[in-house]
Design an enzyme around this catalytic site. Structure first.
Site, mmCIF file in Angstrom:
data_model
loop_
_atom_site.group_PDB
_atom_site.id
_atom_site.type_symbol
_atom_site.label_atom_id
_atom_site.label_comp_id
_atom_site.label_asym_id
_atom_site.label_seq_id
_atom_site.Cartn_x
_atom_site.Cartn_y
_atom_site.Cartn_z
ATOM 1 N N HIS A 48 -23.982 46.942 -1.235
ATOM 2 C CA HIS A 48 -23.785 48.113 -0.154
ATOM 3 C C HIS A 48 -24.165 47.465 1.109
ATOM 4 C CE1 HIS A 48 -23.651 50.983 -3.563
ATOM 5 N NE2 HIS A 48 -25.008 50.522 -3.863
ATOM 6 N N HIS A 61 -25.635 58.596 -1.090
ATOM 7 C CA HIS A 61 -25.955 57.413 -1.505
ATOM 8 C C HIS A 61 -27.328 56.754 -1.161
ATOM 9 C CE1 HIS A 61 -25.575 53.834 -4.412
ATOM 10 N NE2 HIS A 61 -24.801 54.359 -5.108
#
Length: 495
Positions: free
Chosen positions: A197, A219
């Site tokens: 990420h 998220h």
């Protein structure tokens, strides 16, 4: 529109080289002091990346060759053949190394099926799933090793609030076991993120390049996403040309984005040679490539696009026993005038100026250029052919007994024809000509004239000509008196 992973909020990752060096150094320190190193990981992606790093590091340090490395995840093992096969999808370093040997065929790493097969007799490195240590082998090994200060845990990925891995990052003195008991935590805890990420710098750079009008944060935990939203607002509030709207929805909360329906179309080729009038219709083929739209005339398609026009010729063969004269009679009833043509050296007839029919022994061959209009004509012709073939004797007798068309009530013919055409085109589109010698059918784009004396139809529009001619032929057929059977005629003469 940008949908942003807000997992790390405003956090900034270490540089890749720094993280790898810190990771290998920490593993080396743990096994050097005689401890066991536990690395809880997700089965796919992160595990293979860390295995490559460790296998390369072990190869460069002969003093570590006696210390085993295990990866204990059945899913990771199932995924390994994919990595071993699709080397071309990897980075340049892996692709260059494959010329010497497959980097995913590890020399210093073994697969561990389960804790029952694990011989825990000394220093070792075990990579086990799940990554957040809620259950499974990673949880079992941690509870076995956490009370020994020589051992260590390296958390290498993102951890969700409420999980054991997240709790360990605060380095608690005591942890709760899966059975409900308590254990002292004496092992070392290190957090070295190899998460895929993006961090704040990567996210901000991506947004600055893309310049989206809307950003939806997903998220991530609520606090991290709120911090990220605030940071992005501060970063872009002084930018004059920026009009970014940032959405931070809760779970299951809908986000509505409103788009403008207008699209810009570029007209090219012969269509662009004449400047269109205001509100005039422009007809052509609309070609979409990426986010660009181009309108071209069919003949210009190959010149201005990668496409090329083509013609599809449809051909169908059906069984047909009756003579061709029978077919011609019923085709004329269906479509009006027929056109005599040659097809590959054989005489044929063309119906609706579109469908060619040729008789070949006991078969009929139908051929037409495929489009939505001609396909309907072909279906109508085929329907008549199948009807004749289903009962050939009856249809042949009808054709043979047919009399020339005449109108018993010639005065009523024009009125009936007007009524029929009005049913098809509407009352406002059908009227008698000023001289009373013709019926005029007018549409938005064309006109057809029917001569009352000869029933001849004239029009500059082929499609309108076929429709009106067919209607005239149907009315003539309906007004034709049925032939009188011979037996009935003889009976009348006797009386």
């Amino acid at each position: 529109r940008s949908s942003d992973l807000a997992t790390y909020g405003t956090q900034i990752h270490e540089k890749r080289e720094v993280r790898e060096a810190r990771f290998t150094s920490t593993v080396h320190d743990i096994v050097n002091r005689g401890g066991r190193c536990l690395i809880p990981v997700f089965a796919l992606g992160r595990a293979q990346e860390l295995l490559l790093i460790l296998d390369e590091y072990w190869a460069q340090h002969p003093d570590l060759h006696d210390i085993p490395i295990y990866y204990a995840s059945s899913l990771a093992k199932k995924c390994m053949p994919v990595y071993q096969t699709y080397i071309n999808a990897m980075n340049d370093k892996i692709r260059k190394q494959i010329a010497i040997s497959n980097p995913f065929h590890f020399k210093h790493i073994s697969y561990l099926r389960g804790i029952d097969q694990f011989d825990d007799i000394g220093p070792s490195v075990v990579m086990a799933s799940p990554g957040m240590m809620q259950s499974g082998l990673s949880r079992q090994l941690f509870e076995s090793w956490c009370t020994e200060k020589r051992n260590g845990v390296i958390i290498a990925g993102y951890c969700v609030e409420g999980t054991l891995a997240k709790h360990l990052m605060s380095e608690p003195d005591e942890i709760s076991t899966s059975a409900g008991g308590k254990l002292a935590r004496k092992c070392s805890i290190d957090y070295i993120s190899f998460s895929a990420h993006s961090d704040y710098e990567q996210t901000s750079t991506f947004i600055r390049i893309l310049k989206p009008p809307h950003i939806v944060l997903v998220h991530g935990e609520q606090n991290e996403m709120s911090r990220l939203k605030a940071a992005l607002i501060r970063e872009y509030e002084d930018t004059k040309d920026s009009n970014i709207v940032i959405h931070n929805p809760r779970n299951t909360e809908a986000v509505e984005l409103h788009f403008k329906g207008e699209k810009t179309v570029k007209v090219v080729g012969t269509l662009a040679s004449v400047k269109p009038k205001n509100e005039a219709n422009v007809s052509g083929i609309l070609v979409k490539k990426g986010f660009n739209y181009t309108l071209v005339a069919p003949p210009d398609l190959a010149a201005y696009t990668d496409l090329a026009p083509c013609t599809i010729t449809q051909r169908q063969t059906v069984a047909f026993g009756p003579p061709l004269s029978v077919l011609k009679y019923f085709m004329k009833e269906l479509a009006g005038d027929l056109e005599a043509v040659m097809w590959r050296g054989k005489p044929a007839v063309r119906v609706f100026k579109a469908v060619t029919i040729v008789k070949d022994d006991n078969h009929l061959i139908l051929e037409w250029t495929g489009n939505h209009v001609n396909d309907m004509y072909a279906d109508a012709v085929l329907g008549v052919i199948l009807q004749i073939e289903s009962n050939p004797e009856t249809f042949e007798k009808t054709a043979n007994e047919a009399k020339p068309t005449y109108f018993p009530d010639e005065d009523a013919y024009p009125e009936r024809l007007i009524v029929l055409l009005q049913e098809i085109f509407g009352e406002e589109h059908v009227d008698m000509s000023e001289d009373g010698l013709a019926i005029v059918v007018s549409t938005d784009e064309s006109t057809a004239n029917v001569d009352i004396a000869t029933s001849e139809v004239t029009s500059g529009d082929d499609s309108l000509l076929r429709i009106v001619s067919s209607a005239v032929a149907r009315l003539q057929s309906a007004l034709t008196p049925a032939p009188v059977p011979q037996s009935r005629w003889r009976y009348k003469n006797k009386r």
